[in-house]
Design an enzyme around this catalytic site. Sequence first.
Site, PDB file in Angstrom:
ATOM      1  N   ARG A 284      77.166  51.769  73.798  1.00 44.12           N
ATOM      2  CA  ARG A 284      78.096  52.074  72.716  1.00 44.12           C
ATOM      3  C   ARG A 284      79.183  53.012  73.214  1.00 44.12           C
ATOM      4  NH1 ARG A 284      73.950  52.229  67.511  1.00 44.12           N
ATOM      5  NH2 ARG A 284      72.925  50.285  68.122  1.00 44.12           N
ATOM      6  N   ARG A 299      73.522  61.247  70.641  1.00 48.82           N
ATOM      7  CA  ARG A 299      74.559  60.217  70.631  1.00 48.82           C
ATOM      8  C   ARG A 299      75.023  59.993  72.063  1.00 48.82           C
ATOM      9  NH1 ARG A 299      76.856  58.312  66.311  1.00 48.82           N
ATOM     10  NH2 ARG A 299      76.380  60.092  64.991  1.00 48.82           N
ATOM     11  N   GLU A 373      69.064  60.507  61.746  1.00 50.40           N
ATOM     12  CA  GLU A 373      68.743  59.077  61.736  1.00 50.40           C
ATOM     13  C   GLU A 373      68.008  58.662  63.016  1.00 50.40           C
ATOM     14  OE1 GLU A 373      72.179  56.585  61.323  1.00 50.40           O
ATOM     15  OE2 GLU A 373      71.044  54.777  61.841  1.00 50.40           O
ATOM     16  N   SER A 376      66.964  52.131  61.413  1.00 50.77           N
ATOM     17  CA  SER A 376      67.775  51.578  60.346  1.00 50.77           C
ATOM     18  C   SER A 376      67.355  50.121  60.173  1.00 50.77           C
ATOM     19  CB  SER A 376      69.240  51.653  60.762  1.00 50.77           C
ATOM     20  OG  SER A 376      70.048  51.081  59.768  1.00 50.77           O
ATOM     21  N   ARG A 419      66.737  58.544  70.598  1.00 49.62           N
ATOM     22  CA  ARG A 419      66.570  59.339  69.369  1.00 49.62           C
ATOM     23  C   ARG A 419      65.110  59.719  69.148  1.00 49.62           C
ATOM     24  NH1 ARG A 419      71.138  58.088  65.187  1.00 49.62           N
ATOM     25  NH2 ARG A 419      72.879  58.542  66.595  1.00 49.62           N
TER      26      ARG A 419
END
Length: 460
Positions: A284, A299, A373, A376, A419
């Site tokens: 990403r 991140r 988070e 998801s 994460r």
Amino acid sequence: MLDIKLLRDDSPRIAQNLADRRARVFDDLGPADGPDWAEKTVGRLTMLDRGYLALLQRQDELRRLQNETSAGMKAVGKLAKEEQAAARERLVEEGRRLRDEERQLGLDTEKALAERDEWWGRVPNLTHPETPRGGADEDHRELRRVGTPRDFEAEGFAPRDHLEVAEALDLVDFASGAKVAGPKFYYLKNEAVLLDLALQHYALQTARRHGFTVHVTPDLAREEILRGLGFNPRGESTQIYSVANSDLCLVGTAEITLGGMLADTILEEDQLPLLLAGVSHCFRTEAGSAGQESKGLYRVHQFTKVELFAFTAADEGASEAMHARLLAIEEEIFTGLGLPYRVVDIASGDLGGPAYRKFDLEAWMPGRGAYGEITSTSNCTDYQARRLKIRYRPGAPDGTKQKPRFVHMLNGTAVACSRALVAIFENYQQADGSVVVPEVLRAVVGADRVFGAKRRAGAT
RNA sequence: GGAGGAGUGGCCGAGCGGUCUAAGGCAGCGGACUUGAAAUCCGUCGUGGGGGCAACCCCACCGAGGGUUCGAAUCCCUCCUCCUCCGCCA
């Protein structure tokens, strides 16, 4: 992409949905551009669609005439011999004229369709009735909290954030990552490597136990597949890396490769629900993100993730039940890891294009004293299936086969390793700086606790 | 990387300038025969789009995209995928 018939038959519904989602379609027409921006958007889309249809109808008519002309050639042989040459000449000339006209018009039709779809493709999926409406963080609905965050005060020390914990134990190397690949790249080291693998192993085992067929998927995919799943590989704020001089992109999630697997296929109904899981690297660009929220492993440009994917029949009951199932598996995984978390029903303004409804799992992260988070799961109904052309043939109660219908597609994170590591480092840290290994990972890691370099040298 | 071969409806497979409205088979569905099933026989059976929104009519689709032609599944070009052999490589 939504069914264009929705625009033709129920445009007010589209407008309401755009408003609920604060979804801008045209660059100059968004939520800030007056109270009726959504209706105006729908109006423009309708004009584009009608323009296309008008051209299409004219083109069809021209083609019909062309077909008539070439069919007429067959009858020429039956004419008197001296008339044949002239008749043939007339037909050839007429055919030539029609061909040229049709070709010109065809270009216009194609352009009109491409333009319509360029904008129509930006219209997001419909929204689940229970999804909270709104666009701000506080509009999300917390459904429940599971597990109890540790009371570090009672234990007599202040929790550090995952980066401090990991660096002290020599588990990550961001400096080398930055040197070799740039900021937000990193090396995992020592037990972190084993933890990363153990998380994948644990997630894949859990997925298999629930009936998912597991895969290691490609880390690159064609742009066309990305678009089919609702990702936009080009454009200024894209999250996607693309490979120069090719139509390949680095995948941001195995959702892309798992969802794309069945592009252009018609399934039999008894193949559904089809459950796939896949592990991939995820890339990403994270354009424009910075600050406390993006510190350390939270991140990053690259991480490894195990993804769950499901194809179901095209009725809301089936896909909603599957959505609940995916959420339950995610909860099972994080309960198994012993991490406190909460479940959030994501608000309409924050759903992204393809999702009809989305639940996030947020783990408690003591280092920042907040939930963050970690997984998801989205029910995308038939939004992705339409562009990817993934259908199934439903069986009617009387046994006859019905017309193919688009499947419903759902995805959910089993484990996003980076994460999960953040949550583990922060929740399992000890006063002496060591980190306890969650029980379910111990067999693969080969240790029940991670100490620093001193102890490591002696321990092995 | 080199040399060959092949991509046709849910599946198999024929066709290689107009008779394609794509043969034939399998699977599916309806029916006949049967107590029932199997076998057999008859019929039906692709996808998408547009128009009337009912019967029906029209258009497109033979791996993808271009081209030649009045007319392309069929001829030409480019690309993609798969198979066989050789080379290289883990």
